[in-house]
Design a protein around this motif. Structure first.
Motif, PDB file in Angstrom:
ATOM      1  N   ASN A   1      14.544  52.444   4.494  1.00 44.99           N
ATOM      2  CA  ASN A   1      14.515  51.010   4.767  1.00 44.99           C
ATOM      3  C   ASN A   1      13.556  50.224   3.879  1.00 44.99           C
ATOM      4  O   ASN A   1      13.882  49.138   3.384  1.00 44.99           O
ATOM      5  CB  ASN A   1      14.130  50.762   6.225  1.00 44.99           C
ATOM      6  CG  ASN A   1      15.217  51.155   7.194  1.00 44.99           C
ATOM      7  OD1 ASN A   1      16.281  51.626   6.797  1.00 44.99           O
ATOM      8  ND2 ASN A   1      14.956  50.984   8.478  1.00 44.99           N
TER       9      ASN A   1
ATOM     10  N   PRO B   1      15.185  59.919  15.765  1.00 41.64           N
ATOM     11  CA  PRO B   1      15.102  60.585  14.462  1.00 41.64           C
ATOM     12  C   PRO B   1      13.863  61.471  14.393  1.00 41.64           C
ATOM     13  O   PRO B   1      12.900  61.250  15.123  1.00 41.64           O
ATOM     14  CB  PRO B   1      15.007  59.416  13.483  1.00 41.64           C
ATOM     15  CG  PRO B   1      15.635  58.265  14.197  1.00 41.64           C
ATOM     16  CD  PRO B   1      15.279  58.469  15.642  1.00 41.64           C
TER      17      PRO B   1
ATOM     18  N   PHE C   1      12.032  57.201   9.432  1.00 40.74           N
ATOM     19  CA  PHE C   1      12.579  56.334  10.472  1.00 40.74           C
ATOM     20  C   PHE C   1      11.515  55.943  11.496  1.00 40.74           C
ATOM     21  O   PHE C   1      11.579  54.870  12.091  1.00 40.74           O
ATOM     22  CB  PHE C   1      13.714  57.055  11.217  1.00 40.74           C
ATOM     23  CG  PHE C   1      15.085  56.771  10.679  1.00 40.74           C
ATOM     24  CD1 PHE C   1      15.712  55.561  10.922  1.00 40.74           C
ATOM     25  CD2 PHE C   1      15.767  57.719   9.941  1.00 40.74           C
ATOM     26  CE1 PHE C   1      16.988  55.299  10.444  1.00 40.74           C
ATOM     27  CE2 PHE C   1      17.038  57.480   9.452  1.00 40.74           C
ATOM     28  CZ  PHE C   1      17.645  56.259   9.704  1.00 40.74           C
ATOM     29  N   THR C   2      10.559  56.833  11.738  1.00 40.32           N
ATOM     30  CA  THR C   2       9.576  56.584  12.797  1.00 40.32           C
ATOM     31  C   THR C   2       8.221  56.158  12.249  1.00 40.32           C
ATOM     32  O   THR C   2       7.247  56.103  13.000  1.00 40.32           O
ATOM     33  CB  THR C   2       9.417  57.841  13.663  1.00 40.32           C
ATOM     34  OG1 THR C   2       8.989  58.933  12.853  1.00 40.32           O
ATOM     35  CG2 THR C   2      10.728  58.201  14.345  1.00 40.32           C
TER      36      THR C   2
ATOM     37  N   SER D   1       9.971  52.051   7.709  1.00 37.92           N
ATOM     38  CA  SER D   1      11.201  51.662   8.412  1.00 37.92           C
ATOM     39  C   SER D   1      11.244  50.176   8.746  1.00 37.92           C
ATOM     40  O   SER D   1      12.319  49.612   8.947  1.00 37.92           O
ATOM     41  CB  SER D   1      11.343  52.459   9.709  1.00 37.92           C
ATOM     42  OG  SER D   1      10.260  52.164  10.590  1.00 37.92           O
TER      43      SER D   1
ATOM     44  N   VAL E   1      13.774  51.408  16.837  1.00 41.54           N
ATOM     45  CA  VAL E   1      15.174  51.361  17.226  1.00 41.54           C
ATOM     46  C   VAL E   1      15.770  49.956  17.094  1.00 41.54           C
ATOM     47  O   VAL E   1      16.973  49.807  16.877  1.00 41.54           O
ATOM     48  CB  VAL E   1      15.337  51.895  18.672  1.00 41.54           C
ATOM     49  CG1 VAL E   1      14.756  50.909  19.685  1.00 41.54           C
ATOM     50  CG2 VAL E   1      16.792  52.205  18.980  1.00 41.54           C
TER      51      VAL E   1
ATOM     52  N   ASP F   1      16.919  49.861  13.605  1.00 45.58           N
ATOM     53  CA  ASP F   1      17.946  50.875  13.367  1.00 45.58           C
ATOM     54  C   ASP F   1      19.237  50.546  14.117  1.00 45.58           C
ATOM     55  O   ASP F   1      20.230  50.132  13.521  1.00 45.58           O
ATOM     56  CB  ASP F   1      17.407  52.243  13.781  1.00 45.58           C
ATOM     57  CG  ASP F   1      18.389  53.370  13.493  1.00 45.58           C
ATOM     58  OD1 ASP F   1      19.226  53.216  12.589  1.00 45.58           O
ATOM     59  OD2 ASP F   1      18.317  54.410  14.172  1.00 45.58           O
TER      60      ASP F   1
ATOM     61  N   TRP G   1      20.047  46.322  14.851  1.00 45.75           N
ATOM     62  CA  TRP G   1      20.658  45.522  13.778  1.00 45.75           C
ATOM     63  C   TRP G   1      22.181  45.612  13.861  1.00 45.75           C
ATOM     64  O   TRP G   1      22.887  44.619  13.666  1.00 45.75           O
ATOM     65  CB  TRP G   1      20.154  46.009  12.419  1.00 45.75           C
ATOM     66  CG  TRP G   1      20.441  45.077  11.281  1.00 45.75           C
ATOM     67  CD1 TRP G   1      21.661  44.769  10.752  1.00 45.75           C
ATOM     68  CD2 TRP G   1      19.486  44.315  10.516  1.00 45.75           C
ATOM     69  NE1 TRP G   1      21.540  43.889   9.703  1.00 45.75           N
ATOM     70  CE2 TRP G   1      20.216  43.596   9.531  1.00 45.75           C
ATOM     71  CE3 TRP G   1      18.095  44.201  10.545  1.00 45.75           C
ATOM     72  CZ2 TRP G   1      19.596  42.761   8.600  1.00 45.75           C
ATOM     73  CZ3 TRP G   1      17.478  43.371   9.614  1.00 45.75           C
ATOM     74  CH2 TRP G   1      18.216  42.654   8.669  1.00 45.75           C
TER      75      TRP G   1
ATOM     76  N   TRP H   1      16.694  54.867  21.448  1.00 43.00           N
ATOM     77  CA  TRP H   1      16.918  56.150  20.794  1.00 43.00           C
ATOM     78  C   TRP H   1      16.991  57.286  21.808  1.00 43.00           C
ATOM     79  O   TRP H   1      17.540  58.346  21.514  1.00 43.00           O
ATOM     80  CB  TRP H   1      15.786  56.451  19.824  1.00 43.00           C
ATOM     81  CG  TRP H   1      15.971  55.878  18.454  1.00 43.00           C
ATOM     82  CD1 TRP H   1      17.145  55.556  17.831  1.00 43.00           C
ATOM     83  CD2 TRP H   1      14.929  55.581  17.516  1.00 43.00           C
ATOM     84  NE1 TRP H   1      16.900  55.077  16.576  1.00 43.00           N
ATOM     85  CE2 TRP H   1      15.549  55.090  16.352  1.00 43.00           C
ATOM     86  CE3 TRP H   1      13.536  55.692  17.551  1.00 43.00           C
ATOM     87  CZ2 TRP H   1      14.813  54.708  15.227  1.00 43.00           C
ATOM     88  CZ3 TRP H   1      12.814  55.309  16.444  1.00 43.00           C
ATOM     89  CH2 TRP H   1      13.452  54.820  15.285  1.00 43.00           C
TER      90      TRP H   1
END
Length: 366
Positions: A72, A154, A160-161, A166, A170, A173, A176, A247
């Motif tokens: 990201n 993830p 991701f975390t 990122s 969430v 992720d 969006w 998540w």
């Protein structure tokens, strides 16, 4: 003539989705792949493709579009660099992580390349059938959007975390995607009020991770983003929106639920977005009016069909110069909403600091 495509970024999405789907599609010819990691480039080499370490190897006379599938925090930087080289870009969500990045993309697009944004969920057959029910609902009053995984964090410690890579958890992720679906169904409208809350009850434990993703383990023990986001939005057109993205949860199956309430009826889609195998056997779409509910037939689609369907129209979008600037404009509106959501969550009193709930005990007089 086929569209010449390059894949930039050969992580899971680049390898398992875009490299494969573009190679199989009649409208595209994959001419190059880019990734700094030798092991990642091996997937492209195995397909007989030129694999480069940097984007400098790509040029507008050899590449028509670059599909960007990087972490990201590199989305806007990589996309802007390609646009400045007059190479058009197809970029999956999130398009950018701040309004400043949106401005940079808008400036880069002026060099001749065009930015196109991916949003797979809007290309699902069941979402399209839901959109077809809107005329029967009358004036739209409220929308409920939810994407809740049972176990789907993830890999803890992966990019991701990590907020610095990122841009958020969430909400950025899965959320969006939900916001893209909202715009697809109802059209764009400014959001005048945002109330958001976030929590991180599951992020630090690998027991709640998405085993089906086969993420590689990391040395970082935990993430610093939210695993659940809940909010309430009010659009300028008067439509209210409830949103939840998680998540992980205590549910048995992963589920995506969209409910649209109107003056003449309510439509509800219960399905599972994405690739998780932990899903209901089939999506269900219902229409309820005056106390009567009917189930609407849905087409049977293999998991991931929406990603292939995106590519069906991509060549046409690339040829439509009138779309220049539209992806950036929509991304700017979405990222402003995300920024407002997080600002609201920061301003709220953390639930962990609230006094524990104690059931009321009735006091009887003597």
């Amino acid at each position: 003539m086929k569209v010449r495509a390059a894949v930039v970024g050969l992580g899971w999405a680049g390898r398992e989705l875009w490299l494969r789907l573009l190679s199989e599609h009649k409208d595209f010819e994959v001419v190059a792949a880019v990734d700094p990691d030798p092991a990642s480039r091996a997937a492209a080499v195995a397909m007989g493709l030129p694999a480069h370490t940097t984007m400098d190897a790509l040029a507008p006379h050899t590449v028509d579009i670059a599909v960007v599938a990087v972490p990201n925090h590199l989305h806007a930087e990589v996309a802007a660099a390609l646009l400045r080289r007059r190479i058009s870009v197809f970029l999956e969500k999130p398009v950018c992580l701040s309004t400043a990045e949106a401005d940079a993309l808008a400036a880069a697009e002026q060099n001749g390349g065009m930015l196109l944004a991916g949003s797979a969920a809007t290309h699902r057959g069941d979402v399209q059938e839901l959109a077809g029910l809107l005329p029967q609902l009358g004036r739209i009053r409220h929308v409920t959007l939810a994407w809740v995984r049972a176990r789907g964090v993830p890999q803890p410690g992966g990019w991701f975390t990590q907020r610095s890579k990122s841009g958020g958890g969430v909400l950025v992720d899965l959320g969006w995607h939900l916001l893209d679906v909202l715009t697809h169904l109802l059209g764009p409208a400014p959001v005048t009020q945002v109330i958001g809350s976030v929590s991180d009850d599951f992020i630090s434990s690998s027991a709640w991770s998405a085993a089906w993703r086969a993420d590689q383990p990391t040395d970082v023990p935990a993430g610093n983003v939210e695993d659940t986001a809940r909010g309430f939005l009010l659009r300028e057109d008067g439509i209210s929106v409830s949103l939840q993205a998680s998540w992980a949860s205590h549910e048995a199956l992963d589920a995506s639920v969209i409910t649209i309430e109107g003056s003449k009826g309510t439509a509800r889609l219960h399905c599972t977005f994405g690739f998780s195998p932990n899903r209901a056997p089939e999506p269900v779409l219902t229409l309820t009016r005056e106390g009567a509910t009917q189930q609407i037939p849905l087409p049977a689609e293999p998991i991931g069909t929406e990603y292939r369907r995106q590519l069906d129209g991509l060549a046409g979008l690339l040829a439509d110069t009138g779309r220049r600037g539209l992806a950036v404009a929509q991304a700017r509106g979405t990222v402003r909403l995300v920024e407002s959501f997080y600002a609201s969550a920061r301003a709220a009193r953390p639930a962990d600091h609230a006094p524990p709930f104690t059931p009321h005990k009735e006091v009887r007089s003597a």
